[in-house]
Each structure stands twice: as structure tokens, then as C-alpha cells.
Design an enzyme around this catalytic site. Structure first.
Site, PDB file in Angstrom:
ATOM      1  N   SER A 292       0.847  -1.184   0.000  1.00 32.13           N
ATOM      2  CA  SER A 292       0.000   0.000   0.000  1.00 32.13           C
ATOM      3  C   SER A 292       0.886   1.239   0.000  1.00 32.13           C
ATOM      4  O   SER A 292       1.847   1.305  -0.758  1.00 32.13           O
ATOM      5  CB  SER A 292      -0.939  -0.040   1.216  1.00 32.13           C
ATOM      6  OG  SER A 292      -1.800   1.069   1.232  1.00 32.13           O
TER       7      SER A 292
ATOM      8  N   TYR B  15      -4.824   8.922  -6.002  1.00 34.19           N
ATOM      9  CA  TYR B  15      -3.955   7.828  -5.562  1.00 34.19           C
ATOM     10  C   TYR B  15      -4.198   7.503  -4.089  1.00 34.19           C
ATOM     11  O   TYR B  15      -4.355   6.339  -3.711  1.00 34.19           O
ATOM     12  CB  TYR B  15      -2.496   8.213  -5.796  1.00 34.19           C
ATOM     13  CG  TYR B  15      -1.504   7.234  -5.235  1.00 34.19           C
ATOM     14  CD1 TYR B  15      -1.340   5.983  -5.815  1.00 34.19           C
ATOM     15  CD2 TYR B  15      -0.722   7.558  -4.126  1.00 34.19           C
ATOM     16  CE1 TYR B  15      -0.417   5.074  -5.294  1.00 34.19           C
ATOM     17  CE2 TYR B  15       0.193   6.674  -3.615  1.00 34.19           C
ATOM     18  CZ  TYR B  15       0.350   5.429  -4.194  1.00 34.19           C
ATOM     19  OH  TYR B  15       1.254   4.540  -3.681  1.00 34.19           O
TER      20      TYR B  15
ATOM     21  N   LYS C  33      -5.552   4.009  -2.095  1.00 36.16           N
ATOM     22  CA  LYS C  33      -4.782   3.318  -1.057  1.00 36.16           C
ATOM     23  C   LYS C  33      -5.577   3.219   0.249  1.00 36.16           C
ATOM     24  O   LYS C  33      -5.434   2.253   0.997  1.00 36.16           O
ATOM     25  CB  LYS C  33      -3.437   4.023  -0.850  1.00 36.16           C
ATOM     26  CG  LYS C  33      -2.487   3.840  -2.019  1.00 36.16           C
ATOM     27  CD  LYS C  33      -2.214   2.357  -2.262  1.00 36.16           C
ATOM     28  CE  LYS C  33      -1.380   2.091  -3.470  1.00 36.16           C
ATOM     29  NZ  LYS C  33      -1.045   0.657  -3.633  1.00 36.16           N
TER      30      LYS C  33
END
Length: 207
Positions: free
Chosen positions: A106, A120, A124
Site C-alpha cells: 500500500s 492515488y 490506497k
């Protein structure tokens, strides 16, 4: 069993490994059928599956308002649906063992977010939530779920979309070997213990 979208990348990274010890599969993990075939081929070659490492990812570093719809879609499809697809394809085989491991690569962005990485970071956060839910659902079946969350890392990741691996400012970042060492550490623990979340930062990066 090793995957990348690019066959040349696979050959460059893993060409030295003996053929009998590897299975190289080029393809896009956002496609469930590809993930299913990847897992089936790996099981057929090696006789089973006891470890899944989910590491594919797409990133973008720049203003939230500047990211294109197409790139946003690609990031979500790869980082979120790719993770879901791989785990869904692998779990029927992982649960056949007394003990198995799922490791997600991650990011620290998945716990705190940050400027210029909104899409992004969102993926995650989703990946971390997936890992937590899988831990609570499948731990009783012997599946150990670990999240490795690196900070700034010096790779080709996001090259051309906000980062340049040759940028001198990255000289103090983590390298890929340090991240791999964290994965090996998590996998090497006795099977009656587990690391749920391991955050790995270079000394040069603020927490």
C-alpha cells in the site's frame, strides 16, 4: 508466479531466475479473467498457492483538478479493482492450506493522504480497508493479511505523471530492496503472529 503489464519488464527483472522456478505472465490485473488465469497457471505449475503479494499500482502526483478522467479511472481500476480481482482469484487456493499470506503493498498515503495525490491516496485508503476486512473474515481460515505501507520510494513509479526516478531530490528515498525486506520480514514471522500494518519511511521524510 510473476506479473507485469509489460513482458519486457518481466524479462528484465526476472530473466536470471531459472525457468522451472518462475512463471511470467504479462497482463492487466484490472481484468478479472486475467487474474483468474494467472492464479490457475501458477497453481498448475507449482502445485498450490500459499502466498499472494499484491503490488501493482498506478500513481499520479499533481493538482487534483488537473488529473484527467482517463487517468483517474486507470488508477482506480488498477489499485482497487486489481487488488480485489487478485485476492478473489487466489482465496479459494489460499484457504486450502493450514496457513497462507496475503500482502498488500500500500502506501503511507492510504492512512494520511497528502497534497497533490488525492486520487492515488483514495485508492490506497480503499486498499487498506479491503485488507482490514479480509483479515477479519479470513483469519479464522488461516489467512494472514499484512499491509506494507512505504513512504517515498525511489523507483520508476509515476514517472511522467508527477515524478522522475532520476530526480536528485529522490536520492534519500527508500529503495525497492528495503521495501522487499519488509515483506520478507512479515512473511518470516511465526504463523501464530502477524503484522497487520507496517509503515516504512526514509529518515528524510516527515511522518
Amino acid at each position: 508466479g510473476l506479473n507485469s503489464r509489460s513482458e519486457p519488464n518481466l524479462l528484465t527483472a526476472f530473466g536470471a531466475i531459472k525457468p522451472e522456478l518462475k512463471l511470467l505472465s504479462a497482463g492487466d490485473i484490472s481484468n478479472f479473467d486475467f487474474c483468474s488465469n494467472l492464479v490457475k497457471s501458477t497453481v498448475a505449475k507449482f502445485g498450490g498457492l500459499n502466498t499472494l503479494i499484491v503490488s501493482a499500482g498506478v500513481g499520479y502526483f499533481g493538482s487534483f483538478m488537473d488529473i484527467s478522467e482517463d487517468l483517474s479511472h486507470e488508477i482506480v481500476q488498477t489499485n482497487v479493482m486489481g487488488s480485489i480481482n487478485l485476492v478473489k482469484a487466489a482465496l479459494p487456493h489460499l484457504t486450502q492450506n493450514d496457513y497462507s499470506d496475503v500482502v498488500f503493498i500500500s502506501s503511507t498515503a492510504g492512512s494520511r493522504g497528502g497534497a497533490n495525490e488525492a486520487v492515488y491516496a483514495a485508492t490506497k485508503h480503499a486498499q487498506n480497508g479491503l485488507a482490514g476486512s479480509l483479515d477479519r473474515e479470513y483469519r479464522k481460515l488461516g489467512v494472514r493479511v499484512t499491509v506494507i505501507a512505504p513512504g517515498a520510494t525511489r523507483t520508476n513509479f509515476a514517472s511522467g505523471t508527477g515524478r522522475d526516478a532520476n530526480d536528485d531530490s529522490q536520492r534519500d528515498y527508500l529503495n525497492s530492496t528495503q521495501v522487499a525486506d519488509a515483506v520478507v520480514f512479515a512473511l518470516s514471522l511465526p504463523k501464530d503472529s502477524r503484522v497487520q500494518y507496517l509503515s516504512l519511511l526514509p529518515m528524510s521524510q516527515q511522518s
